[in-house]
Design an enzyme around this catalytic site. Structure first.
Site, PDB file in Angstrom:
ATOM      1  N   HIS A  73      -3.870  -4.132 -13.096  1.00 25.01           N
ATOM      2  CA  HIS A  73      -4.844  -5.042 -12.507  1.00 25.01           C
ATOM      3  C   HIS A  73      -5.320  -4.639 -11.119  1.00 25.01           C
ATOM      4  CE1 HIS A  73      -0.803  -6.159 -11.285  1.00 25.01           C
ATOM      5  NE2 HIS A  73      -1.325  -6.651 -10.183  1.00 25.01           N
ATOM      6  N   ARG A  75      -6.514  -1.660 -10.383  1.00 25.55           N
ATOM      7  CA  ARG A  75      -7.424  -0.531 -10.526  1.00 25.55           C
ATOM      8  C   ARG A  75      -8.729  -0.948 -11.202  1.00 25.55           C
ATOM      9  NH1 ARG A  75      -4.130   0.687  -7.361  1.00 25.55           N
ATOM     10  NH2 ARG A  75      -2.866   2.577  -7.293  1.00 25.55           N
ATOM     11  N   HIS A 108       3.952  -2.213  -8.854  1.00 22.73           N
ATOM     12  CA  HIS A 108       3.174  -3.436  -8.653  1.00 22.73           C
ATOM     13  C   HIS A 108       3.771  -4.561  -9.496  1.00 22.73           C
ATOM     14  CE1 HIS A 108      -0.387  -0.429  -8.127  1.00 22.73           C
ATOM     15  NE2 HIS A 108       0.414  -0.446  -7.075  1.00 22.73           N
ATOM     16  N   HIS A 174      -7.032  10.107  -3.024  1.00 22.25           N
ATOM     17  CA  HIS A 174      -5.835   9.284  -2.821  1.00 22.25           C
ATOM     18  C   HIS A 174      -5.171   9.706  -1.527  1.00 22.25           C
ATOM     19  CE1 HIS A 174      -1.770   7.648  -3.247  1.00 22.25           C
ATOM     20  NE2 HIS A 174      -2.303   6.775  -4.077  1.00 22.25           N
ATOM     21  N   HIS A 200       8.115   8.804  -3.264  1.00 24.06           N
ATOM     22  CA  HIS A 200       7.348   8.291  -2.138  1.00 24.06           C
ATOM     23  C   HIS A 200       8.217   8.157  -0.877  1.00 24.06           C
ATOM     24  CE1 HIS A 200       4.613   7.587  -5.319  1.00 24.06           C
ATOM     25  NE2 HIS A 200       4.133   6.412  -4.982  1.00 24.06           N
TER      26      HIS A 200
END
Length: 423
Positions: A73, A75, A108, A174, A200
């Site tokens: 949701h 993107r 997410h 990005h 990350h």
């Protein structure tokens, strides 16, 4: 006065600015000359002419089980258009093939059914087998290997139980992976919490190669490539979107060759030389990317590339969904940027806190620049706790910025800070 629209939530804010103050407007080059591109035709023609691969229908004709990765949701992937076309292509020579669609959420929150109906359409939600990846559910993930960085790679078990793995997505610059699309569907898309965190890490984000437009020698991107290859992501459909979020190009085929073709195109329309301002105004592309503070760091990092020393950044982001993550919120509101950046720098790779990377990038900006956040959804107290200045209108934000930098301040405007890449 000049009136410049800034994408915001589902509409635009209008920046009113004197021409004498405006130094530059930086936008992506128009991606299509058509007012209304034939999006279905663009996708079908790409599928009929894949790059570095046979057609998807030929790959699928002898397979039993397909896993199709799609975006969540946060993107702008136009799945209402692309998914039906992909499903028809897969089934063309194999009507009874078993297809699972998995929503790649990364870390997410889980995509809701209402959001899926909005993204995919009722027909797909009602009649297709759709799974939403949950990186926090350890039982759903299987260890595959260690990645080039030394990070551990665990992927959703659905990816190990299919005999054809494909993905759809879109390509844009990005801010630490170089470009979106392609391999990102696997990592972070359907990888475990531990894998995403380590990929990350503070050390990885600090790499001088972990920036927009760079994939070579980028430790984050290289791990992503390795992971996608290791689980045999065999075919992708990645699209480019114009300023109206319409499909302007489509790139289908081999994971690396099709993605490289898409990256080459995006690079040609998004790359701009830096123009420096005392005030830099930007937005995060409107909904869905501006729905929380966590995502808005993308535009802030772009704006910083055009900010003079001690410049002020004005960020227009609805934050209709709030902070965007409890870990991110806790880090952003627990101390000064300097103190929290120092704290994060001491965390070992394998102890990386979920969502710390976007806070880390924010802190790099906040240690150099004041950031004014324009939102009429997000509470002023929450914005101030996150070390930013709150404004409910863009006019209020500009009044604050000019008071700080003087009435003669030079202003650079980047209406969609996600769509451009500053070099």
């Amino acid at each position: 006065m000049l009136n410049i629209p800034i994408p915001y939530h589902t509409t635009n804010l209008v920046l009113n600015i004197r021409e004498s103050n405006l130094k530059a407007i930086i936008e992506a080059h128009e991606q299509t000359t058509e007012l209304q591109p034939d999006e279905v035709k663009i996708v079908k023609e790409s599928l009929a002419n894949p790059i570095g691969s046979v057609r998807l229908r030929d790959l699928a004709k002898d397979k039993e089980k397909v896993l199709l990765i799609t975006s969540d949701h946060t993107r702008s992937v136009p799945s209402r258009i692309t998914l039906p076309i992909l499903l028809n292509e897969i089934r063309e020579f194999n009507r009874n093939i078993d297809i699972t669609i998995i929503v790649a959420t990364g870390l997410h929150r889980k995509t809701t059914e209402d959001e899926m109906r909005s993204m995919f359409g009722d027909d797909i939600v009602n009649h297709e087998h759709v799974v939403v990846s949950d990186a926090y559910n350890e039982d759903d993930f299987i260890y595959i290997c260690d990645l080039p960085s030394g990070a551990s790679f665990s992927v959703h078990k659905e990816a190990t139980e299919c005999d054809l793995l494909i993905a759809e997505g879109f390509i844009e610059p990005h801010f630490f992976a170089g470009y979106s699309g392609g391999r990102k569907s696997v990592l972070p898309g359907i990888s475990s919490k531990e894998t995403i965190n380590e990929n990350h890490s503070f050390r990885a984000i600090e790499s001088r190669y972990a920036v927009a437009g760079v994939m070579k020698d980028n430790p984050i991107s290289e791990d992503m490539d390795y992971a996608a290859k290791r689980v045999n992501l065999q075919f992708i459909l990645n699209v480019a979107l114009n300023s109206k979020k319409q499909i302007s190009r489509a790139f289908c085929g081999d994971l690396f060759e099709a993605h490289a073709a898409g990256v080459k195109y995006i690079d040609s329309v998004s790359r701009h030389q830096a123009v420096y301002g005392d005030i830099v105004v930007t937005g995060n592309g409107g909904y869905p990317l501006d729905q929380n503070l966590y995502q808005s760091v993308k535009a802030v990092s772009t704006a910083q590339m055009c900010a003079k020393d001690d410049a002020v950044i004005v960020m227009c982001c609805s934050c209709v969904d709030g902070m965007g993550g409890e870990h991110f919120e806790r880090i952003m509101t627990s101390g000064t940027p300097e103190a929290m950046n120092e704290y994060l720098s001491k965390i070992p790779d394998k102890k990386t806190i979920p969502e710390q990377w976007n806070a880390q990038v924010y802190f790099k900006t906040l240690m150099k620049h004041k950031v004014i956040l324009v939102s009429d959804f997000f509470a002023r107290e929450a914005i101030e706790k996150a070390n930013m200045i709150a404004a409910t209108t863009i006019d209020e934000a500009m009044d604050i910025a000019f008071a700080m930098k003087g009435e003669q301040a030079e202003v650079v405007v980047i209406p969609d800070g996600v769509a451009v890449m500053i070099v």
